[in-house]
Write a protein that holds these residues in place. Structure first.
Motif: not given
Length: 387
Positions: A273-281, A330-332, A334-341, A364-365
Protein backbone atom coordinates in the motif's frame (compact mmCIF):
# COMPACT_ATOMS: atom_id res chain seq x y z
CA UNK A 1 -36.88 -14.65 0.57
CA UNK A 2 -33.81 -13.78 2.59
CA UNK A 3 -31.65 -16.45 4.12
CA UNK A 4 -30.77 -16.56 7.81
CA UNK A 5 -27.53 -14.68 7.28
CA UNK A 6 -29.29 -11.77 5.60
CA UNK A 7 -31.94 -11.67 8.32
CA UNK A 8 -29.18 -11.47 10.95
CA UNK A 9 -27.54 -8.60 9.06
CA UNK A 10 -30.87 -6.76 8.79
CA UNK A 11 -31.37 -7.18 12.55
CA UNK A 12 -27.89 -5.74 13.14
CA UNK A 13 -28.68 -2.72 10.99
CA UNK A 14 -32.01 -2.24 12.75
CA UNK A 15 -30.20 -2.31 16.08
CA UNK A 16 -27.70 0.24 14.77
CA UNK A 17 -30.58 2.52 13.77
CA UNK A 18 -31.75 2.55 17.40
CA UNK A 19 -28.36 4.09 18.29
CA UNK A 20 -27.96 6.35 15.24
CA UNK A 21 -31.00 7.74 13.43
CA UNK A 22 -28.98 8.33 10.23
CA UNK A 23 -29.00 4.55 9.62
CA UNK A 24 -32.52 4.94 8.23
CA UNK A 25 -33.10 2.41 5.47
CA UNK A 26 -35.98 0.36 4.15
CA UNK A 27 -35.89 -3.30 3.21
CA UNK A 28 -35.60 -2.20 -0.42
CA UNK A 29 -32.56 -0.11 0.53
CA UNK A 30 -31.18 -3.16 2.30
CA UNK A 31 -31.39 -5.24 -0.90
CA UNK A 32 -29.16 -2.63 -2.55
CA UNK A 33 -26.97 -2.46 0.52
CA UNK A 34 -26.22 -6.19 0.38
CA UNK A 35 -24.35 -5.57 -2.88
CA UNK A 36 -21.93 -3.38 -0.85
CA UNK A 37 -21.43 -5.83 2.00
CA UNK A 38 -17.86 -6.97 2.76
CA UNK A 39 -18.20 -10.51 4.16
CA UNK A 40 -15.58 -12.19 6.35
CA UNK A 41 -13.21 -14.40 4.37
CA UNK A 42 -10.63 -16.87 5.62
CA UNK A 43 -7.29 -15.27 6.35
CA UNK A 44 -4.31 -15.80 4.10
CA UNK A 45 -1.27 -13.56 3.66
CA UNK A 46 -1.89 -13.39 -0.09
CA UNK A 47 -5.53 -12.33 0.36
CA UNK A 48 -4.47 -9.63 2.82
CA UNK A 49 -1.74 -8.20 0.59
CA UNK A 50 -3.93 -8.24 -2.51
CA UNK A 51 -6.60 -6.23 -0.69
CA UNK A 52 -3.92 -3.73 0.37
CA UNK A 53 -2.63 -3.38 -3.19
CA UNK A 54 -6.16 -3.03 -4.59
CA UNK A 55 -7.10 -0.44 -1.92
CA UNK A 56 -10.14 -2.51 -0.94
CA UNK A 57 -11.40 -3.13 2.61
CA UNK A 58 -11.08 -6.73 3.79
CA UNK A 59 -12.56 -8.61 6.75
CA UNK A 60 -10.39 -11.66 7.42
CA UNK A 61 -11.45 -14.40 9.81
CA UNK A 62 -8.78 -16.34 11.65
CA UNK A 63 -5.97 -13.79 11.58
CA UNK A 64 -3.43 -14.81 14.27
CA UNK A 65 -4.50 -13.55 17.68
CA UNK A 66 -2.29 -10.87 19.28
CA UNK A 67 -2.88 -12.23 22.80
CA UNK A 68 0.31 -13.38 24.55
CA UNK A 69 0.80 -16.56 26.62
CA UNK A 70 -0.62 -17.69 28.95
CA UNK A 71 -3.83 -15.87 27.98
CA UNK A 72 -3.59 -17.18 24.42
CA UNK A 73 -4.93 -20.59 25.50
CA UNK A 74 -8.17 -18.99 26.63
CA UNK A 75 -11.04 -18.24 24.30
CA UNK A 76 -10.92 -14.74 22.85
CA UNK A 77 -13.72 -13.47 25.10
CA UNK A 78 -12.07 -14.83 28.26
CA UNK A 79 -8.71 -13.43 27.15
CA UNK A 80 -10.28 -10.00 26.59
CA UNK A 81 -11.85 -9.99 30.03
CA UNK A 82 -8.59 -11.13 31.62
CA UNK A 83 -6.84 -8.17 30.01
CA UNK A 84 -9.48 -5.78 31.38
CA UNK A 85 -9.05 -7.39 34.82
CA UNK A 86 -5.31 -6.70 34.57
CA UNK A 87 -6.13 -3.09 33.68
CA UNK A 88 -8.30 -2.86 36.81
CA UNK A 89 -5.32 -3.97 38.93
CA UNK A 90 -2.84 -1.66 37.21
CA UNK A 91 -0.99 1.10 39.06
CA UNK A 92 -0.28 2.91 35.78
CA UNK A 93 -1.02 6.61 36.31
CA UNK A 94 -1.08 7.48 32.59
CA UNK A 95 -4.39 8.93 31.44
CA UNK A 96 -6.25 8.41 28.16
CA UNK A 97 -9.04 10.30 26.45
CA UNK A 98 -12.40 8.54 26.76
CA UNK A 99 -15.46 9.78 24.84
CA UNK A 100 -18.77 9.75 26.70
CA UNK A 101 -21.59 9.31 24.21
CA UNK A 102 -24.37 10.96 26.25
CA UNK A 103 -22.96 14.48 25.94
CA UNK A 104 -19.94 14.02 23.68
CA UNK A 105 -17.49 15.15 26.35
CA UNK A 106 -14.01 13.68 26.67
CA UNK A 107 -12.64 12.70 30.06
CA UNK A 108 -9.11 11.68 30.98
CA UNK A 109 -9.04 8.32 32.79
CA UNK A 110 -6.38 5.90 34.04
CA UNK A 111 -6.45 2.26 32.84
CA UNK A 112 -7.99 1.06 36.11
CA UNK A 113 -10.72 3.72 35.80
CA UNK A 114 -11.47 2.63 32.24
CA UNK A 115 -11.78 -0.96 33.45
CA UNK A 116 -14.14 0.19 36.21
CA UNK A 117 -16.26 2.02 33.65
CA UNK A 118 -16.37 -1.13 31.53
CA UNK A 119 -17.45 -3.34 34.45
CA UNK A 120 -20.19 -0.94 35.61
CA UNK A 121 -21.80 -0.82 32.13
CA UNK A 122 -23.88 2.18 33.13
CA UNK A 123 -22.59 4.64 30.52
CA UNK A 124 -22.01 4.52 26.78
CA UNK A 125 -18.36 5.32 26.13
CA UNK A 126 -15.50 4.55 23.78
CA UNK A 127 -11.71 4.72 23.68
CA UNK A 128 -9.48 3.87 20.75
CA UNK A 129 -6.05 5.11 21.85
CA UNK A 130 -5.18 3.12 24.97
CA UNK A 131 -1.59 2.56 23.93
CA UNK A 132 0.00 -0.87 24.10
CA UNK A 133 3.64 -0.34 23.13
CA UNK A 134 5.97 0.48 26.03
CA UNK A 135 3.20 0.04 28.62
CA UNK A 136 2.15 -2.82 30.89
CA UNK A 137 -0.31 -3.80 28.15
CA UNK A 138 2.57 -5.07 26.02
CA UNK A 139 3.01 -7.89 28.54
CA UNK A 140 -0.48 -9.09 27.56
CA UNK A 141 -0.71 -8.24 23.86
CA UNK A 142 1.97 -8.87 21.25
CA UNK A 143 2.02 -6.07 18.65
CA UNK A 144 4.18 -8.03 16.20
CA UNK A 145 1.41 -10.11 14.63
CA UNK A 146 -0.59 -7.10 13.46
CA UNK A 147 2.52 -5.09 12.60
CA UNK A 148 5.22 -7.44 11.30
CA UNK A 149 4.66 -6.06 7.80
CA UNK A 150 4.46 -2.46 9.06
CA UNK A 151 7.20 -0.26 7.61
CA UNK A 152 6.38 2.61 9.97
CA UNK A 153 8.39 0.68 12.54
CA UNK A 154 11.48 0.93 10.32
CA UNK A 155 11.26 4.71 9.92
CA UNK A 156 12.07 7.65 12.22
CA UNK A 157 10.72 8.07 15.73
CA UNK A 158 8.14 10.56 14.47
CA UNK A 159 6.95 8.15 11.79
CA UNK A 160 6.77 5.27 14.27
CA UNK A 161 4.48 7.34 16.46
CA UNK A 162 1.89 7.32 13.67
CA UNK A 163 1.34 3.59 14.24
CA UNK A 164 -0.68 4.24 17.44
CA UNK A 165 -1.03 0.54 18.27
CA UNK A 166 -3.87 0.53 20.79
CA UNK A 167 -6.34 -1.40 22.90
CA UNK A 168 -9.90 -0.50 21.86
CA UNK A 169 -12.93 -0.58 24.18
CA UNK A 170 -16.44 0.64 23.50
CA UNK A 171 -19.83 0.08 25.09
CA UNK A 172 -22.95 -0.99 23.23
CA UNK A 173 -24.54 2.02 21.58
CA UNK A 174 -21.30 3.96 21.10
CA UNK A 175 -21.22 5.80 17.78
CA UNK A 176 -17.97 7.06 16.29
CA UNK A 177 -18.98 9.65 13.73
CA UNK A 178 -17.62 9.95 10.19
CA UNK A 179 -13.87 10.45 10.11
CA UNK A 180 -10.75 9.24 8.32
CA UNK A 181 -7.17 8.38 9.23
CA UNK A 182 -3.74 9.00 7.70
CA UNK A 183 -2.37 5.46 7.26
CA UNK A 184 -4.33 2.29 6.58
CA UNK A 185 -5.71 0.63 9.71
CA UNK A 186 -6.12 -2.83 11.21
CA UNK A 187 -8.79 -3.76 13.78
CA UNK A 188 -8.76 -7.17 15.48
CA UNK A 189 -11.89 -8.07 17.48
CA UNK A 190 -11.60 -10.07 20.71
CA UNK A 191 -15.16 -9.61 21.97
CA UNK A 192 -18.36 -7.92 20.82
CA UNK A 193 -19.50 -6.62 17.42
CA UNK A 194 -19.29 -3.39 15.49
CA UNK A 195 -20.99 -2.09 12.36
CA UNK A 196 -18.57 -0.30 10.05
CA UNK A 197 -19.84 1.90 7.20
CA UNK A 198 -17.23 3.36 4.85
CA UNK A 199 -16.78 5.18 1.55
CA UNK A 200 -14.16 7.02 -0.48
CA UNK A 201 -13.43 10.25 1.37
CA UNK A 202 -13.38 12.73 -1.50
CA UNK A 203 -16.21 11.13 -3.45
CA UNK A 204 -18.19 11.35 -0.22
CA UNK A 205 -17.40 15.03 0.25
CA UNK A 206 -18.60 15.69 -3.29
CA UNK A 207 -21.84 13.83 -2.45
CA UNK A 208 -22.42 15.81 0.75
CA UNK A 209 -21.10 13.22 3.23
CA UNK A 210 -18.92 15.05 5.72
CA UNK A 211 -15.70 13.93 7.39
CA UNK A 212 -14.79 15.32 10.79
CA UNK A 213 -11.06 15.16 10.01
CA UNK A 214 -11.26 16.87 6.62
CA UNK A 215 -13.63 19.74 7.46
CA UNK A 216 -13.83 22.33 10.21
CA UNK A 217 -17.14 21.32 11.76
CA UNK A 218 -18.99 22.51 14.83
CA UNK A 219 -21.71 19.87 14.50
CA UNK A 220 -21.86 16.11 13.95
CA UNK A 221 -20.67 15.34 10.39
CA UNK A 222 -23.54 14.95 7.96
CA UNK A 223 -24.31 11.39 6.81
CA UNK A 224 -27.17 10.38 4.54
CA UNK A 225 -27.82 6.71 3.85
CA UNK A 226 -29.37 7.39 0.42
CA UNK A 227 -26.39 9.47 -0.71
CA UNK A 228 -24.06 6.79 0.64
CA UNK A 229 -25.90 4.04 -1.25
CA UNK A 230 -25.52 5.99 -4.50
CA UNK A 231 -21.72 5.90 -4.30
CA UNK A 232 -19.73 3.15 -6.08
CA UNK A 233 -17.22 3.13 -3.20
CA UNK A 234 -19.87 2.49 -0.51
CA UNK A 235 -19.01 -0.56 1.62
CA UNK A 236 -20.03 -1.94 5.01
CA UNK A 237 -19.30 -4.85 7.29
CA UNK A 238 -19.92 -6.36 10.71
CA UNK A 239 -16.76 -7.14 12.67
CA UNK A 240 -17.08 -9.77 15.40
CA UNK A 241 -14.79 -12.06 17.45
CA UNK A 242 -11.78 -13.41 15.52
CA UNK A 243 -12.43 -11.00 12.62
CA UNK A 244 -9.82 -8.47 11.55
CA UNK A 245 -10.80 -5.48 9.43
CA UNK A 246 -8.12 -3.98 7.20
CA UNK A 247 -9.29 -0.56 6.00
CA UNK A 248 -7.50 1.64 3.46
CA UNK A 249 -6.90 5.24 4.53
CA UNK A 250 -8.88 6.69 1.62
CA UNK A 251 -12.12 5.42 3.21
CA UNK A 252 -14.04 7.68 5.57
CA UNK A 253 -15.88 5.57 8.13
CA UNK A 254 -18.48 5.70 10.85
CA UNK A 255 -18.63 2.94 13.43
CA UNK A 256 -21.48 1.78 15.68
CA UNK A 257 -20.89 -0.62 18.57
CA UNK A 258 -23.63 -3.25 18.47
CA UNK A 259 -22.36 -5.23 21.48
CA UNK A 260 -19.82 -4.32 24.15
CA UNK A 261 -16.54 -4.44 22.27
CA UNK A 262 -12.89 -5.17 23.04
CA UNK A 263 -10.23 -5.26 20.35
CA UNK A 264 -6.81 -4.20 19.17
CA UNK A 265 -6.10 -1.68 16.44
CA UNK A 266 -3.30 0.21 14.77
CA UNK A 267 -2.12 1.99 11.65
CA UNK A 268 0.39 0.74 9.12
CA UNK A 269 2.31 1.32 5.91
CA UNK A 270 3.27 -1.81 3.98
CA UNK A 271 4.88 -2.62 0.64
CA UNK A 272 1.52 -3.34 -1.06
CA UNK A 273 0.00 0.00 0.00
CA UNK A 274 3.02 2.33 0.21
CA UNK A 275 2.74 3.94 -3.22
CA UNK A 276 -0.94 4.79 -2.83
CA UNK A 277 -0.45 6.24 0.64
CA UNK A 278 2.56 8.35 -0.27
CA UNK A 279 0.85 9.56 -3.45
CA UNK A 280 -2.20 10.67 -1.43
CA UNK A 281 -0.09 12.36 1.26
CA UNK A 282 1.91 14.30 -1.32
CA UNK A 283 -1.12 15.29 -3.39
CA UNK A 284 -3.63 16.08 -0.63
CA UNK A 285 -1.50 16.55 2.47
CA UNK A 286 -1.50 14.23 5.51
CA UNK A 287 -3.81 14.81 8.46
CA UNK A 288 -0.84 14.80 10.82
CA UNK A 289 0.22 18.17 9.33
CA UNK A 290 -3.23 19.77 9.63
CA UNK A 291 -2.57 21.28 13.05
CA UNK A 292 1.23 21.03 12.97
CA UNK A 293 1.92 24.74 13.40
CA UNK A 294 5.56 24.12 14.36
CA UNK A 295 6.17 22.00 11.23
CA UNK A 296 7.60 19.30 13.50
CA UNK A 297 6.08 16.58 11.30
CA UNK A 298 6.92 18.08 7.91
CA UNK A 299 9.62 15.49 7.21
CA UNK A 300 7.57 12.38 8.00
CA UNK A 301 6.60 11.57 4.40
CA UNK A 302 10.27 11.65 3.43
CA UNK A 303 11.23 9.52 6.45
CA UNK A 304 8.63 6.90 5.56
CA UNK A 305 9.60 6.97 1.88
CA UNK A 306 13.25 6.30 2.71
CA UNK A 307 12.29 3.40 4.99
CA UNK A 308 10.21 1.87 2.18
CA UNK A 309 12.96 2.35 -0.40
CA UNK A 310 15.59 0.77 1.85
CA UNK A 311 13.30 -2.19 2.51
CA UNK A 312 12.75 -2.81 -1.21
CA UNK A 313 16.48 -2.67 -1.92
CA UNK A 314 17.27 -4.96 1.02
CA UNK A 315 14.72 -7.57 -0.05
CA UNK A 316 16.43 -8.06 -3.40
CA UNK A 317 19.17 -9.96 -1.60
CA UNK A 318 16.91 -11.79 0.86
CA UNK A 319 15.26 -15.19 0.55
CA UNK A 320 11.88 -15.33 -1.22
CA UNK A 321 10.25 -16.28 2.10
CA UNK A 322 11.34 -12.99 3.70
CA UNK A 323 9.98 -11.02 0.76
CA UNK A 324 6.75 -12.99 0.77
CA UNK A 325 6.17 -12.19 4.46
CA UNK A 326 6.40 -8.46 3.69
CA UNK A 327 4.36 -8.43 0.48
CA UNK A 328 7.30 -7.83 -1.87
CA UNK A 329 5.56 -9.76 -4.65
CA UNK A 330 2.60 -7.34 -4.61
CA UNK A 331 4.64 -4.23 -5.46
CA UNK A 332 3.98 -4.61 -9.19
CA UNK A 333 0.21 -4.95 -8.72
CA UNK A 334 0.28 -1.93 -6.42
CA UNK A 335 2.18 0.11 -9.00
CA UNK A 336 -0.15 -0.90 -11.84
CA UNK A 337 -3.16 0.14 -9.76
CA UNK A 338 -1.59 3.56 -9.09
CA UNK A 339 -0.81 4.03 -12.81
CA UNK A 340 -4.36 3.08 -13.77
CA UNK A 341 -6.02 5.25 -11.15
CA UNK A 342 -4.07 8.53 -11.31
CA UNK A 343 -4.47 11.12 -14.09
CA UNK A 344 -1.30 11.92 -16.01
CA UNK A 345 -1.06 15.45 -14.55
CA UNK A 346 -0.98 14.06 -11.02
CA UNK A 347 1.48 11.35 -12.03
CA UNK A 348 3.79 13.99 -13.52
CA UNK A 349 3.75 15.93 -10.25
CA UNK A 350 4.48 12.78 -8.25
CA UNK A 351 7.23 11.71 -10.65
CA UNK A 352 9.11 14.93 -9.90
CA UNK A 353 8.88 14.27 -6.15
CA UNK A 354 11.62 11.97 -4.77
CA UNK A 355 9.38 10.76 -1.94
CA UNK A 356 7.29 8.97 -4.57
CA UNK A 357 9.80 8.35 -7.32
CA UNK A 358 12.59 6.87 -5.18
CA UNK A 359 10.17 4.03 -4.49
CA UNK A 360 8.47 3.84 -7.88
CA UNK A 361 11.59 3.54 -9.98
CA UNK A 362 12.62 0.49 -7.95
CA UNK A 363 9.47 -1.33 -9.09
CA UNK A 364 9.45 -2.90 -12.54
CA UNK A 365 6.11 -1.46 -13.69
CA UNK A 366 5.06 0.28 -16.94
CA UNK A 367 5.62 3.80 -15.64
CA UNK A 368 4.45 6.42 -18.15
CA UNK A 369 7.33 8.83 -17.44
CA UNK A 370 11.08 8.57 -17.92
CA UNK A 371 13.67 8.19 -15.17
CA UNK A 372 15.64 10.92 -16.97
CA UNK A 373 13.15 13.58 -15.93
CA UNK A 374 14.67 15.73 -13.16
CA UNK A 375 13.53 15.62 -9.56
CA UNK A 376 12.22 18.79 -7.96
CA UNK A 377 14.47 18.25 -4.91
CA UNK A 378 16.60 15.58 -3.23
CA UNK A 379 16.05 13.57 -0.07
CA UNK A 380 18.96 13.28 2.32
CA UNK A 381 20.56 9.86 2.95
CA UNK A 382 18.76 8.30 0.00
CA UNK A 383 20.18 4.89 -0.96
CA UNK A 384 21.28 4.15 -4.50
CA UNK A 385 18.41 3.91 -6.91
CA UNK A 386 17.79 1.14 -9.36
CA UNK A 387 20.18 1.16 -12.32
Amino acid sequence: MWDGGQEALWESLSKARSFDASIDLSRIDFDHMMARYVPPRGYSRERLFKAMADREPAVLAGYPSPVRPPLDVLGLCDAARSIVKRMAESSDESTYSVTMRADGRRVQLRPREIAELWHKQTEVFGISDLYIRNTFMEELIDPSGLSNFNLLLKASHGARSQEMFSFVISAEGMVTDSHSDDPDSSNFCLEGRKLWIFWDTYAGLAAGLQDAERLLLTTIPRFDIKAWLSMPSARWCIVGPNDTLFLPANFTHKVITLENYIGVGGFYVSLPNCLSLIADWIYRGPLWSKLDRKSSKAMLIGDISLAVQKTILRLRDCSPAVGQALGYGFLDLSAQNVIRRLPRSQMAMLWSDPRFRNIAENIAAPWPLSNDLPLAFQLGNSPSRRS
